[in-house]
Design an enzyme around this catalytic site. Sequence first.
Site, mmCIF file in Angstrom:
data_model
loop_
_atom_site.group_PDB
_atom_site.id
_atom_site.type_symbol
_atom_site.label_atom_id
_atom_site.label_comp_id
_atom_site.label_asym_id
_atom_site.label_seq_id
_atom_site.Cartn_x
_atom_site.Cartn_y
_atom_site.Cartn_z
ATOM 1 N N GLU A 222 4.747 4.991 -5.981
ATOM 2 C CA GLU A 222 3.805 4.509 -4.959
ATOM 3 C C GLU A 222 4.507 3.586 -3.971
ATOM 4 O O GLU A 222 4.260 3.652 -2.759
ATOM 5 C CB GLU A 222 2.623 3.798 -5.620
ATOM 6 C CG GLU A 222 1.723 4.693 -6.441
ATOM 7 C CD GLU A 222 1.117 5.826 -5.636
ATOM 8 O OE1 GLU A 222 0.781 5.600 -4.449
ATOM 9 O OE2 GLU A 222 0.991 6.929 -6.189
ATOM 10 N N ASP B 242 4.854 4.249 -0.012
ATOM 11 C CA ASP B 242 4.478 3.222 0.976
ATOM 12 C C ASP B 242 5.615 2.965 1.951
ATOM 13 O O ASP B 242 5.396 2.814 3.163
ATOM 14 C CB ASP B 242 4.095 1.919 0.263
ATOM 15 C CG ASP B 242 2.695 1.956 -0.331
ATOM 16 O OD1 ASP B 242 1.947 2.909 -0.042
ATOM 17 O OD2 ASP B 242 2.359 1.030 -1.102
ATOM 18 N N HIS C 29 5.119 11.091 -0.967
ATOM 19 C CA HIS C 29 5.233 11.638 -2.320
ATOM 20 C C HIS C 29 5.921 13.004 -2.289
ATOM 21 O O HIS C 29 6.743 13.323 -3.160
ATOM 22 C CB HIS C 29 3.845 11.779 -2.952
ATOM 23 C CG HIS C 29 3.241 10.481 -3.373
ATOM 24 N ND1 HIS C 29 3.871 9.621 -4.248
ATOM 25 C CD2 HIS C 29 2.052 9.888 -3.049
ATOM 26 C CE1 HIS C 29 3.093 8.556 -4.452
ATOM 27 N NE2 HIS C 29 2.003 8.696 -3.732
ATOM 28 N N HIS D 130 1.649 8.227 3.693
ATOM 29 C CA HIS D 130 1.905 7.837 2.301
ATOM 30 C C HIS D 130 1.907 9.071 1.394
ATOM 31 O O HIS D 130 2.807 9.232 0.555
ATOM 32 C CB HIS D 130 0.830 6.845 1.831
ATOM 33 C CG HIS D 130 0.857 6.586 0.362
ATOM 34 N ND1 HIS D 130 1.604 5.585 -0.205
ATOM 35 C CD2 HIS D 130 0.228 7.219 -0.672
ATOM 36 C CE1 HIS D 130 1.439 5.602 -1.515
ATOM 37 N NE2 HIS D 130 0.608 6.582 -1.826
ATOM 38 N N GLU D 131 0.918 9.937 1.568
ATOM 39 C CA GLU D 131 0.865 11.154 0.752
ATOM 40 C C GLU D 131 2.064 12.055 1.040
ATOM 41 O O GLU D 131 2.626 12.681 0.132
ATOM 42 C CB GLU D 131 -0.444 11.907 1.009
ATOM 43 C CG GLU D 131 -1.703 11.129 0.646
ATOM 44 C CD GLU D 131 -1.764 10.771 -0.825
ATOM 45 O OE1 GLU D 131 -1.197 11.523 -1.646
ATOM 46 O OE2 GLU D 131 -2.370 9.751 -1.164
#
Length: 414
Positions: A355, A359, A281, A277-278
């Site tokens: 976000e 995801d 970004h 997930h990070e």
Amino acid sequence: MNDFTVVFLIALAASTGIEYWLSRRQADHVSRHRTAVPEAFRASVSLEAHQKAAAYTLDKLRLANVDRVLGVAVLLLFTLGGGIGWLQGLWAGLGLSSRLAGIALILSVLLLMQLIELPMSLYQTFVIEERHGFNRNTPAQFTKDLFMQTLLSLAIGAPLLALVLWVMDSSGSYWWLLAWAILIGFSIVMSWAYPTLIAPLFNKFTPLPDATLRQRIEALLKRCGFHSQGIFVMDGSRRSGHGNAYFTGIGDSKRIVFFDTLVDSLQHDELEAVLAHELGHFKRRHVVKMLVANSTLMLIGFALLGWLSQQAWFYQGLGVHEPSPAAALLLFMLVMPVFTVFLKPLMAFFQRRYEFEADDFAAAHTQARHLVNALVKLYRENASTLTPDPLYAAFHYSHPPAAIRIDHLNARPG
């Protein structure tokens, strides 16, 4: 009282009233839903944990309301109450040069505000966090952190402030463009310096010791085309029971950091999903997009300050009768949040969209169910409410509410 004083007071009353109304909505919504776990979470979150999250949320809201009233009182004291004007006269009366007096004015106001906020910070840490089982800090550690933070702020902030005030004094009517460029450059330097020079002053960072987990993470990084200077575990448990993970740094200082509390609470596949997930970004260029957005807003803000600093009504409307670059900069920093509070829903909207995209990236490179399991554990262990008020969330939440986020992930394959 000039026209700008009236505009300022109306904006202050409106922004404070809206924040209180939203806080009241959030408290009522959480209280109404505290007796039953939402159906989507009943298999993984106990009623006891759900009620703990509700109590924690309500305690934080009550403290935020007190802090909001205190903030309004302090703002009025320093502006219309004449506090800035009095301090400006005090420093000027000591025979300092105008630039040194300006630096002293800004630093003294910021230090006084930090001192006034100190009881709120102490209550948050040693009452609310302690009551709900999250505090692992000690008075000695808290004092040490406060001293170090203040010392670093002075050591880094004072020269930067001196440079900005010099630019305001010496660079003509377009000084704000140069000042903006200086602050952008400073932000980039700090992004490089923070992970390797500053963060280690407060926490211990050790290379990830679990060889199996490290191999999984390195394989994920390779699949995603991401390179970092290391995977580290931070001793977050020294101060708090909350868990987190983040990327930090740029260029050669780029690193991945897991809180030790997170490593202890999640399985390997769940940690891998959180990391994915990070990574999302980074790969979706959210960091760059937010940097561009923030830089643009900062440029607009400096341009506005460049104009306001030439308007006598700006100073007089905020209780200052001796215009100066330092007074203009200080007043702008203090009052702009009153007017920009209405931008919060827009910024939060884009953050929540990012976000969802992160995801989706995680679900594509690991498995959605692993991220779901990790998120549920984090909601439970961090006592995050599962039932926020939708309007409050739209205004304040940088992440989608739990139920919406889980539904989004469950709709994906994997």
